[in-house]
Design a protein around this motif. Sequence first.
Motif, PDB file in Angstrom:
ATOM      1  N   VAL A  97      10.215  48.781  37.833  1.00  0.00           N
ATOM      2  CA  VAL A  97       9.795  50.146  37.516  1.00  0.00           C
ATOM      3  C   VAL A  97       9.031  50.114  36.204  1.00  0.00           C
ATOM      4  O   VAL A  97       9.337  49.326  35.306  1.00  0.00           O
ATOM      5  CB  VAL A  97      11.012  51.096  37.448  1.00  0.00           C
ATOM      6  CG1 VAL A  97      11.949  50.688  36.325  1.00  0.00           C
ATOM      7  CG2 VAL A  97      10.577  52.539  37.309  1.00  0.00           C
ATOM      8  N   GLU A  98       7.996  50.938  36.103  1.00  0.00           N
ATOM      9  CA  GLU A  98       7.183  50.985  34.904  1.00  0.00           C
ATOM     10  C   GLU A  98       7.872  51.823  33.828  1.00  0.00           C
ATOM     11  O   GLU A  98       8.326  52.935  34.088  1.00  0.00           O
ATOM     12  CB  GLU A  98       5.803  51.583  35.229  1.00  0.00           C
ATOM     13  CG  GLU A  98       4.741  51.298  34.182  1.00  0.00           C
ATOM     14  CD  GLU A  98       4.406  49.814  34.051  1.00  0.00           C
ATOM     15  OE1 GLU A  98       4.123  49.385  32.904  1.00  0.00           O
ATOM     16  OE2 GLU A  98       4.425  49.090  35.062  1.00  0.00           O
ATOM     17  N   THR A  99       8.002  51.264  32.643  1.00  0.00           N
ATOM     18  CA  THR A  99       8.603  51.979  31.512  1.00  0.00           C
ATOM     19  C   THR A  99       7.606  52.016  30.358  1.00  0.00           C
ATOM     20  O   THR A  99       6.514  51.447  30.444  1.00  0.00           O
ATOM     21  CB  THR A  99       9.897  51.285  31.048  1.00  0.00           C
ATOM     22  OG1 THR A  99       9.552  50.037  30.429  1.00  0.00           O
ATOM     23  CG2 THR A  99      10.837  51.024  32.214  1.00  0.00           C
ATOM     24  N   ASP A 100       7.987  52.678  29.270  1.00  0.00           N
ATOM     25  CA  ASP A 100       7.114  52.727  28.090  1.00  0.00           C
ATOM     26  C   ASP A 100       6.880  51.338  27.511  1.00  0.00           C
ATOM     27  O   ASP A 100       5.878  51.095  26.840  1.00  0.00           O
ATOM     28  CB  ASP A 100       7.743  53.628  27.006  1.00  0.00           C
ATOM     29  CG  ASP A 100       7.787  55.082  27.430  1.00  0.00           C
ATOM     30  OD1 ASP A 100       7.000  55.458  28.326  1.00  0.00           O
ATOM     31  OD2 ASP A 100       8.612  55.840  26.883  1.00  0.00           O
ATOM     32  N   GLN A 101       7.824  50.430  27.782  1.00  0.00           N
ATOM     33  CA  GLN A 101       7.697  49.048  27.280  1.00  0.00           C
ATOM     34  C   GLN A 101       7.062  48.113  28.316  1.00  0.00           C
ATOM     35  O   GLN A 101       7.006  46.912  28.119  1.00  0.00           O
ATOM     36  CB  GLN A 101       9.087  48.507  26.897  1.00  0.00           C
ATOM     37  CG  GLN A 101       9.698  49.141  25.653  1.00  0.00           C
ATOM     38  CD  GLN A 101      10.219  50.544  25.894  1.00  0.00           C
ATOM     39  OE1 GLN A 101      10.816  50.809  26.934  1.00  0.00           O
ATOM     40  NE2 GLN A 101       9.993  51.442  24.952  1.00  0.00           N
ATOM     41  N   GLY A 102       6.593  48.683  29.422  1.00  0.00           N
ATOM     42  CA  GLY A 102       6.002  47.871  30.480  1.00  0.00           C
ATOM     43  C   GLY A 102       6.911  47.795  31.692  1.00  0.00           C
ATOM     44  O   GLY A 102       7.927  48.491  31.772  1.00  0.00           O
ATOM     45  N   ALA A 103       6.548  46.941  32.636  1.00  0.00           N
ATOM     46  CA  ALA A 103       7.326  46.819  33.872  1.00  0.00           C
ATOM     47  C   ALA A 103       8.692  46.197  33.584  1.00  0.00           C
ATOM     48  O   ALA A 103       8.799  45.220  32.844  1.00  0.00           O
ATOM     49  CB  ALA A 103       6.576  45.976  34.892  1.00  0.00           C
ATOM     50  N   ILE A 158      13.876  52.185  49.285  1.00  0.00           N
ATOM     51  CA  ILE A 158      13.960  52.391  50.732  1.00  0.00           C
ATOM     52  C   ILE A 158      13.116  53.590  51.143  1.00  0.00           C
ATOM     53  O   ILE A 158      12.400  53.563  52.155  1.00  0.00           O
ATOM     54  CB  ILE A 158      15.422  52.581  51.175  1.00  0.00           C
ATOM     55  CG1 ILE A 158      16.221  51.292  50.964  1.00  0.00           C
ATOM     56  CG2 ILE A 158      15.503  53.009  52.646  1.00  0.00           C
ATOM     57  CD1 ILE A 158      17.719  51.445  51.173  1.00  0.00           C
ATOM     58  N   ALA A 159      13.179  54.659  50.339  1.00  0.00           N
ATOM     59  CA  ALA A 159      12.470  55.892  50.677  1.00  0.00           C
ATOM     60  C   ALA A 159      10.966  55.812  50.409  1.00  0.00           C
ATOM     61  O   ALA A 159      10.195  56.580  50.977  1.00  0.00           O
ATOM     62  CB  ALA A 159      13.068  57.060  49.895  1.00  0.00           C
ATOM     63  N   GLY A 160      10.551  54.908  49.515  1.00  0.00           N
ATOM     64  CA  GLY A 160       9.127  54.750  49.236  1.00  0.00           C
ATOM     65  C   GLY A 160       8.630  55.506  48.017  1.00  0.00           C
ATOM     66  O   GLY A 160       7.462  55.889  47.949  1.00  0.00           O
ATOM     67  N   HIS A 161       9.498  55.711  47.025  1.00  0.00           N
ATOM     68  CA  HIS A 161       9.080  56.381  45.790  1.00  0.00           C
ATOM     69  C   HIS A 161       7.985  55.554  45.113  1.00  0.00           C
ATOM     70  O   HIS A 161       8.164  54.354  44.873  1.00  0.00           O
ATOM     71  CB  HIS A 161      10.288  56.537  44.859  1.00  0.00           C
ATOM     72  CG  HIS A 161      10.064  57.488  43.729  1.00  0.00           C
ATOM     73  ND1 HIS A 161       9.084  57.290  42.769  1.00  0.00           N
ATOM     74  CD2 HIS A 161      10.685  58.650  43.388  1.00  0.00           C
ATOM     75  CE1 HIS A 161       9.118  58.276  41.890  1.00  0.00           C
ATOM     76  NE2 HIS A 161      10.085  59.116  42.244  1.00  0.00           N
ATOM     77  N   PRO A 162       6.852  56.169  44.770  1.00  0.00           N
ATOM     78  CA  PRO A 162       5.715  55.397  44.237  1.00  0.00           C
ATOM     79  C   PRO A 162       5.965  54.739  42.889  1.00  0.00           C
ATOM     80  O   PRO A 162       5.267  53.795  42.518  1.00  0.00           O
ATOM     81  CB  PRO A 162       4.596  56.452  44.138  1.00  0.00           C
ATOM     82  CG  PRO A 162       5.301  57.770  44.074  1.00  0.00           C
ATOM     83  CD  PRO A 162       6.532  57.597  44.914  1.00  0.00           C
ATOM     84  N   ARG A 163       6.947  55.230  42.133  1.00  0.00           N
ATOM     85  CA  ARG A 163       7.203  54.655  40.807  1.00  0.00           C
ATOM     86  C   ARG A 163       7.894  53.299  40.889  1.00  0.00           C
ATOM     87  O   ARG A 163       7.863  52.516  39.939  1.00  0.00           O
ATOM     88  CB  ARG A 163       8.069  55.639  39.997  1.00  0.00           C
ATOM     89  CG  ARG A 163       8.295  55.204  38.558  1.00  0.00           C
ATOM     90  CD  ARG A 163       8.918  56.303  37.725  1.00  0.00           C
ATOM     91  NE  ARG A 163       9.257  55.808  36.393  1.00  0.00           N
ATOM     92  CZ  ARG A 163      10.466  55.798  35.879  1.00  0.00           C
ATOM     93  NH1 ARG A 163      11.482  56.272  36.576  1.00  0.00           N
ATOM     94  NH2 ARG A 163      10.689  55.334  34.664  1.00  0.00           N
ATOM     95  N   TYR A 164       8.516  53.027  42.035  1.00  0.00           N
ATOM     96  CA  TYR A 164       9.307  51.800  42.184  1.00  0.00           C
ATOM     97  C   TYR A 164       8.511  50.771  42.982  1.00  0.00           C
ATOM     98  O   TYR A 164       8.228  50.981  44.167  1.00  0.00           O
ATOM     99  CB  TYR A 164      10.643  52.127  42.861  1.00  0.00           C
ATOM    100  CG  TYR A 164      11.504  53.027  42.010  1.00  0.00           C
ATOM    101  CD1 TYR A 164      12.507  52.512  41.191  1.00  0.00           C
ATOM    102  CD2 TYR A 164      11.293  54.402  41.986  1.00  0.00           C
ATOM    103  CE1 TYR A 164      13.276  53.339  40.378  1.00  0.00           C
ATOM    104  CE2 TYR A 164      12.055  55.243  41.173  1.00  0.00           C
ATOM    105  CZ  TYR A 164      13.039  54.700  40.383  1.00  0.00           C
ATOM    106  OH  TYR A 164      13.782  55.526  39.581  1.00  0.00           O
ATOM    107  N   GLU A 165       8.163  49.676  42.325  1.00  0.00           N
ATOM    108  CA  GLU A 165       7.323  48.657  42.953  1.00  0.00           C
ATOM    109  C   GLU A 165       8.173  47.502  43.482  1.00  0.00           C
ATOM    110  O   GLU A 165       8.913  46.859  42.732  1.00  0.00           O
ATOM    111  CB  GLU A 165       6.309  48.101  41.947  1.00  0.00           C
ATOM    112  CG  GLU A 165       5.388  47.056  42.559  1.00  0.00           C
ATOM    113  CD  GLU A 165       4.470  46.404  41.543  1.00  0.00           C
ATOM    114  OE1 GLU A 165       3.678  45.527  41.954  1.00  0.00           O
ATOM    115  OE2 GLU A 165       4.550  46.759  40.345  1.00  0.00           O
ATOM    116  N   VAL A 166       8.066  47.269  44.776  1.00  0.00           N
ATOM    117  CA  VAL A 166       8.742  46.123  45.381  1.00  0.00           C
ATOM    118  C   VAL A 166       7.876  44.896  45.126  1.00  0.00           C
ATOM    119  O   VAL A 166       6.760  44.793  45.636  1.00  0.00           O
ATOM    120  CB  VAL A 166       8.961  46.338  46.896  1.00  0.00           C
ATOM    121  CG1 VAL A 166       9.572  45.092  47.522  1.00  0.00           C
ATOM    122  CG2 VAL A 166       9.852  47.555  47.143  1.00  0.00           C
TER     123      VAL A 166
END
Length: 253
Positions: free
Chosen positions: A14-20, A54-62
Motif C-alpha cells: 500500500v502506498e504511504t507518505d513514506q512510499g510503498a 480480494i475486493a479490488g480496492h485500487p489503493r492496494y497493489e498486489v
Amino acid sequence: MASILEIKDLHVSVETDQGAKQILKGVDLTIRQGETHAIMGPNGSGKSTLAYAIAGHPRYEVTSGSILLDGEEVLEMSVDERAQAGLFLAMQYPVEIPGVTNANFLRTAKTAIDGEAPAIRTWMKDVKAAMKDLRMDSSFAERNVNEGFSGGEKKRNEILQLELLKPKFAVLDETDSGLDVDALKIVSEGVNRAKENTGLGVLLITHYTRILRYIKPDFVHVFVDGRVAEQGGPELANRLEEEGYDRFLTVEA
C-alpha cells in the motif's frame, strides 16, 4: 459443484507518505462454499488488507501471488466483474450514498450482478422479508443508503445486501465492530441464514471471539505481520481469547 476461492502466496503493498509499504507477505488460504473461515490477529497484521485485495480496492497493489475463483484469476477482473463472479465485501465502515435510496441501490445492484432486472413483485416481497428478518423498519427502503444510519443500522444494511445479492463468497471485515449484543445477534443470524440458504462461503475478519459464538467457524487463521502465523479449528479462537496474541508477537520480535 461447490465453488472454491484460492489465495496463493499473496503479497500486497500500500502506498504511504513514506512510499510503498508491504503489508501481506505471502498469504495462502483456500475457502470452499459452505465453509466459514475466521481471520484473527492484532491491529496492523494485514487482515483488512486481505479483504481489500480480494475486493479490488485500487489503493492496494498486489505485487505477486494470485486469487482464484473456480480457477479464474480474480486479479484480472474489475471490481464489478468480481461482484458478478460472486464476491461480496461487507465493509468495516460502510459509506453513505446521498441521493440514492436503499430500494434503488439494491435493485440496481441485483440487476448488474444477474444481468437482468428482477421481477418487481417478487423482488419487493424478498426485500420486505429480508428487512423484517433483520429487524429493519420498512422506511429504510426509501432512505438514502446509510445516510443518517447508526453504526448498527449500517451493518444490518450490509447484511441486507448480502442476503439479497446472494454471492458465492462474503468477506466480512469486522462486521461486529461497534455492535451491541442485540445487533450482533441479528447480524449473525443474517449471515447464518445466507449460509444455510445459498451455501455461502464466509471469510470473517475479527479481533474478538464474541461474534464466533453466533457464527461458528470451521477454521481459524491467525494473522501476524502479514502472514498466517497459525491455523486450526474453533478451539484456536478459544485459546486466543484466553491468551491473546502475545506469544505470536514475542516470536516476531
